[in-house]
Design an enzyme around this catalytic site. Sequence first.
Site, PDB file in Angstrom:
ATOM      1  N   PHE A 162     -11.540  44.512   2.485  1.00  0.00           N
ATOM      2  CA  PHE A 162     -11.559  44.886   3.904  1.00  0.00           C
ATOM      3  C   PHE A 162     -10.736  43.921   4.746  1.00  0.00           C
ATOM      4  O   PHE A 162     -11.032  43.707   5.924  1.00  0.00           O
ATOM      5  CB  PHE A 162     -12.997  44.985   4.416  1.00  0.00           C
ATOM      6  CG  PHE A 162     -13.855  45.865   3.550  1.00  0.00           C
ATOM      7  CD1 PHE A 162     -13.642  47.232   3.537  1.00  0.00           C
ATOM      8  CD2 PHE A 162     -14.820  45.329   2.712  1.00  0.00           C
ATOM      9  CE1 PHE A 162     -14.394  48.048   2.713  1.00  0.00           C
ATOM     10  CE2 PHE A 162     -15.573  46.146   1.885  1.00  0.00           C
ATOM     11  CZ  PHE A 162     -15.360  47.501   1.884  1.00  0.00           C
ATOM     12  N   THR A 177     -10.343  50.930  -3.946  1.00  0.00           N
ATOM     13  CA  THR A 177     -10.007  52.101  -3.138  1.00  0.00           C
ATOM     14  C   THR A 177      -9.739  53.339  -3.972  1.00  0.00           C
ATOM     15  O   THR A 177      -9.778  54.453  -3.460  1.00  0.00           O
ATOM     16  CB  THR A 177      -8.724  51.821  -2.336  1.00  0.00           C
ATOM     17  OG1 THR A 177      -7.715  51.427  -3.282  1.00  0.00           O
ATOM     18  CG2 THR A 177      -8.920  50.704  -1.348  1.00  0.00           C
ATOM     19  N   GLY A 195      -0.426  50.304   0.930  1.00  0.00           N
ATOM     20  CA  GLY A 195      -0.200  50.208  -0.508  1.00  0.00           C
ATOM     21  C   GLY A 195       0.491  51.408  -1.116  1.00  0.00           C
ATOM     22  O   GLY A 195       1.524  51.282  -1.779  1.00  0.00           O
ATOM     23  N   ASN A 232      -5.232  62.021  -3.592  1.00  0.00           N
ATOM     24  CA  ASN A 232      -6.385  62.326  -4.438  1.00  0.00           C
ATOM     25  C   ASN A 232      -7.563  62.645  -3.521  1.00  0.00           C
ATOM     26  O   ASN A 232      -8.069  61.762  -2.817  1.00  0.00           O
ATOM     27  CB  ASN A 232      -6.705  61.130  -5.347  1.00  0.00           C
ATOM     28  CG  ASN A 232      -7.895  61.390  -6.267  1.00  0.00           C
ATOM     29  OD1 ASN A 232      -8.868  62.039  -5.885  1.00  0.00           O
ATOM     30  ND2 ASN A 232      -7.816  60.887  -7.488  1.00  0.00           N
ATOM     31  N   LYS A 250     -10.605  63.235  -3.948  1.00  0.00           N
ATOM     32  CA  LYS A 250     -11.902  62.606  -4.202  1.00  0.00           C
ATOM     33  C   LYS A 250     -11.933  61.160  -3.687  1.00  0.00           C
ATOM     34  O   LYS A 250     -12.841  60.773  -2.950  1.00  0.00           O
ATOM     35  CB  LYS A 250     -12.151  62.631  -5.711  1.00  0.00           C
ATOM     36  CG  LYS A 250     -13.570  62.371  -6.088  1.00  0.00           C
ATOM     37  CD  LYS A 250     -13.776  62.703  -7.559  1.00  0.00           C
ATOM     38  CE  LYS A 250     -15.229  62.457  -7.919  1.00  0.00           C
ATOM     39  NZ  LYS A 250     -15.484  62.768  -9.319  1.00  0.00           N
ATOM     40  N   LYS A 287       0.384  59.240   4.370  1.00  0.00           N
ATOM     41  CA  LYS A 287       0.166  58.152   5.329  1.00  0.00           C
ATOM     42  C   LYS A 287      -1.041  57.360   4.828  1.00  0.00           C
ATOM     43  O   LYS A 287      -1.834  57.873   4.051  1.00  0.00           O
ATOM     44  CB  LYS A 287      -0.117  58.728   6.714  1.00  0.00           C
ATOM     45  CG  LYS A 287       1.047  59.565   7.285  1.00  0.00           C
ATOM     46  CD  LYS A 287       0.623  60.241   8.585  1.00  0.00           C
ATOM     47  CE  LYS A 287       1.779  61.026   9.217  1.00  0.00           C
ATOM     48  NZ  LYS A 287       1.348  61.747  10.436  1.00  0.00           N
ATOM     49  N   GLU A 343      -7.828  52.615   6.510  1.00  0.00           N
ATOM     50  CA  GLU A 343      -8.393  52.023   7.716  1.00  0.00           C
ATOM     51  C   GLU A 343      -8.738  53.015   8.816  1.00  0.00           C
ATOM     52  O   GLU A 343      -9.607  52.748   9.642  1.00  0.00           O
ATOM     53  CB  GLU A 343      -7.438  50.941   8.243  1.00  0.00           C
ATOM     54  CG  GLU A 343      -7.505  49.718   7.343  1.00  0.00           C
ATOM     55  CD  GLU A 343      -6.303  48.799   7.448  1.00  0.00           C
ATOM     56  OE1 GLU A 343      -6.420  47.782   8.113  1.00  0.00           O
ATOM     57  OE2 GLU A 343      -5.253  49.108   6.851  1.00  0.00           O
TER      58      GLU A 343
END
Lengths: 329, 695
Positions: free
Chosen positions: B237, B467, B508, B587, B589, B657, B661
């Site tokens: 975080f 993540t 990332g 993804n 999920k 995108k 956050e």
Amino acid sequence: MRPYKYVRAQDVDGAVATLAEAPNAAFLAGGTNLVDLMKLEVMTPDMLVDVRRLTSDRVEGLDDGGLRIGAAVPNSVLAADHKIRSRYPALSQALLAGASGQLRNLATTGGNLLQHTRCVYWQDVTTPCNKREPGSGCSAIEGHNKNHAILGASEHCVATHPSDMAVAMAALDAFINVQGPEGERRIPIEELHRLPGDEPQRDTTLQHGELITSVDLPPVEFFSNSKYRKVRERASYAFALVSVAAALDIEDGIVGDVRIALGGVAHKPWRATKAEEALRGEPASEANFRAAADIELEDAQPLRDNAFKVPLARNVITRTLLDLSEEGR
Amino acid sequence: MSTTTRTTGGAIGASLDRIDGPRKVTGTAPYAYEHRVDNPLYLFPLRSEIVRGQVTGIDASAAEALPGVVVVVTHENAPQLADTGDRELAILQSGEVAFRNQYVGAVLAETFEAARHAAGLVEVSYAEEPHEAELREDGDLYTPEQLNAGFPTDTEEGDVEEAFSSAAVTLDGRYTTPMEHNNPMEPHTTVAVWKAGDLTLYESTQGAHPVQRTVAKIFGIDRNRARVVAPYVGGGFGSKGLPHANTILAALAAQMVEGRPVKFAVTRQQMFTGVGYRTPTIQKIRLGADSEGRLTAVTHDVIEQTSKIKEFAEQTAAVTRSMYATDNRRTTHRLAALDVPVPSWMRAPGEAPGMFALESAMDEMAEKCGLDPIEFRIRNEPEIDAETGLPYSSRNLVACLREGAERFGWRDRTPAPRSHQEGRWLVGNGVASATYPVFRLPGSRATIRYEGDDKYAVEFGAADVGTGAWTALTQISADAIGVGVDNIELRIGDTAFPFASVAGGSSGITAWGSAIFEAARVFRERHGDNPSEGDEVQARTPNNPETENYAMHAFGAFFVEARVDVDTCEVRVPRMTGVFAAGKIINAKTARSQFMGGMTMGLSMALHEESLVDGRFGHVINQDFAEYHIPTNADIGEMDISWIDEDDPYVNPMGSKGIGEIGIVGSAAAVANAVYNATGIRVRDLPITPDKLIQ
Ligand SMILES: Cc1cc2nc3c(=O)[nH]c(=O)nc-3n(C[C@H](O)[C@H](O)[C@H](O)COP(=O)(O)OP(=O)(O)OC[C@H]3O[C@@H](n4cnc5c(N)ncnc54)[C@H](O)[C@@H]3O)c2cc1C
């Protein structure tokens, strides 16, 4: 954390005798409170005497119709006991409102009663605290004290007792059975915990080496019309801002008898005897409930951050009694 | 955008199960502390008991006499660091104390228990100097040169004072957010070992390479002599985005016991000092609107704190520069430099506290203008990005608001505050917008190697902080190379692989995914469709020329139902809807989990989190999870999460995108707005606890 010796006594007599000779030893039950405090070096016993298997772990009927709860009964088992749930629902509700499922499985009746008062400054050995180091000063009185006491505090300590279970037991007139170096005694729960006064280092009236063996609940019929209400900032796993345990006996709209105890407001479970007194024989009405709460809270002395507990306690007392008068009709 | 002719495609967008899931739930995925190392020592830190001053003496004799204690490290015997420019990291180089609980030493012992016991026996004496550790509006403030992520400190367009004086409706609000602490499930952890001048760190970090570069500089060694290994990370975080002093302490101590690994996991209590935190903020917002409810003036003035030893300036008002249309606008940031630990990144630094204030103010202003808060936002939807003057690559805020309103049942809301009660619950609904920029960090590289048997290895040093990046990057690799996900062997979390930028700023997937696409393109160019075993290329994240043409942001909208108990003012949130426009979802999920995690943290920010500093002692006194509240499962009700199909060809080859956050940006305001609708009480100071509502 300091190293310590771990011993397992054979029986209650042995445990009591061991502690009598070891001024720095402590009883260990579930350990969920004591071990946490040892990690912080708030408590530094040099020996732990494991008592978890020594006392009864059952809930049994007494000859007078009451119930005896062994000191080793886990909180989760006590909460689920059908006699408790039907005859003393406030106690079951209080237990289920406390801590978490895992903790309740490990925590015992004796340990829960004797869990220590809470205060962030007490738990932090780098700040002054009269409870930890008598005479060093109270950091909470002029610090962050939202969770602290509004009733019965002293200039030496404003910590609160955190047990939900004990608040319910206070409302339900429980007796605590104790065995110590000098023999057995039976203490009304009112007299088990103490206000800080000028000895804030003492949470209870027990002497070193006295072991709680069981708790008795009296056979009072209207205790089946009892309830526990805990106010907390999140839905689970938080100590009470304020809690209320109450039992109500109403006949024809008149309060026959009533028990009220408060949590989160004082150094001990706070039996609201003034409010009870004001209500006996009076009509069971919202106005009367509120007025009785006000009488109890007249002596409240809020600190910088906890004035909200006064209206909160008033509202919760009133609401809980109203709920009971509707349900008990 | 793949140039290969082997495209099977379709991996991107699939709801693939986490590749690392089974390893995690069976306990076989090694987190930093669990790497097997030979003959380790355990570190327990010594922390200052004053806020500011000097260490004048250290008596470690009792500690050193304990069996199992190997050495007590202090500034008196610690090795010198090669670079002490970063005062957060230059620990044990002098006796100076700059904030409470700063590291002043450490005990190394054969067991954790001995180290901890010994630490309690070390006596440190101090010469204490006066300190200031609490943010005050009337304290000394200064203007930083720039803000975090390079944003300008202040901006001004038009004539705000003139606009306010002629506005039909005005609002003047003061909002505060408290200090908050990142508390990932896995606390910060380092296992450090020096061998023949080479340093290896098993580290819990969001960026193995950034840690490598920092420690190489600080210890004065060549980069390739420092290896950082971080295959599994239990959350960050933001606090693990940059190395903090705990990492340096472990590496420094390990230097004194050459060859023996040193293990240091900070305790939960220690998480409340020294690994970063969100600064408290004091925010003043003024809004002016014409009689139609169009904003004519917006100002957002922020006061926040930093540490005297190192500046961190959170970009709290930056979001106000582009969120809504207005001709007259001012944003400012002022800092108080205090004797406190260095604030740092915490999920959506800037946007999270800034949008609490802005979206609360928008709710208040909508009411003043007599408009539905959704309609009010739609009226103030900008045509272009006011901050850059560029058009948006895609901006679907309005679609999110409309879609969310439909899903949530917004039309059933009673707009008048305190107008809906069910039993003892006051019920209210609130809405707020979300946004987050598309950051693109430069420099990442990916290696693609054909390993035979239709298997491709894809390697770069990135950290998956929990993540789901491992899984999403495997999907991206499959589509980029044009094979199925089963043909991809993704290797990450180690500086032995090519450089990867930090897992921060929700960047990332954009950064690393673009490098993968580039590498795949070059691979096919060089090796064609039928490569030989061992064929390999490495490529770098290319520049995206479209960033000069378009402003790139994700958007979203939150809808919250809040219930407030009439008697106790306990606040509960039975349901929350979040709709996002965040480009292509790689993804479904893992993305849903990211959105849900962000929204949960937004609810936590709204109702629970607050680090309480006692100014006398200078540290956070509610330093554990019994006192510092985060939501339990029982606090989270129905989470309705969805996204709209957004086709953005400009952001990157995936069309994605960042999503890590945005879930926390604005969600706290949606809760506050719902509480207002339920109770008629506007709480402008987070968190919203019963004491602020009871009357
Ligand atoms: C995270 C967390 C949250 C919690 N939340 C709540 C909450 O919401 N509400 C609540 O009520 N409680 C809460 N608790 C406290 C919990 O209820 C107590 O820790 C538990 O009941 C203590 O029981 P134990 O058997 O583990 O006691 P121990 O930790 O073993 O002992 C506690 C104390 O009692 C003494 N002792 C134990 N047994 C005996 C005996 N038979 N005779 C004499 N002395 C004895 C010990 O020496 C020690 O001093 C929480 C605890 C934690 C850790």
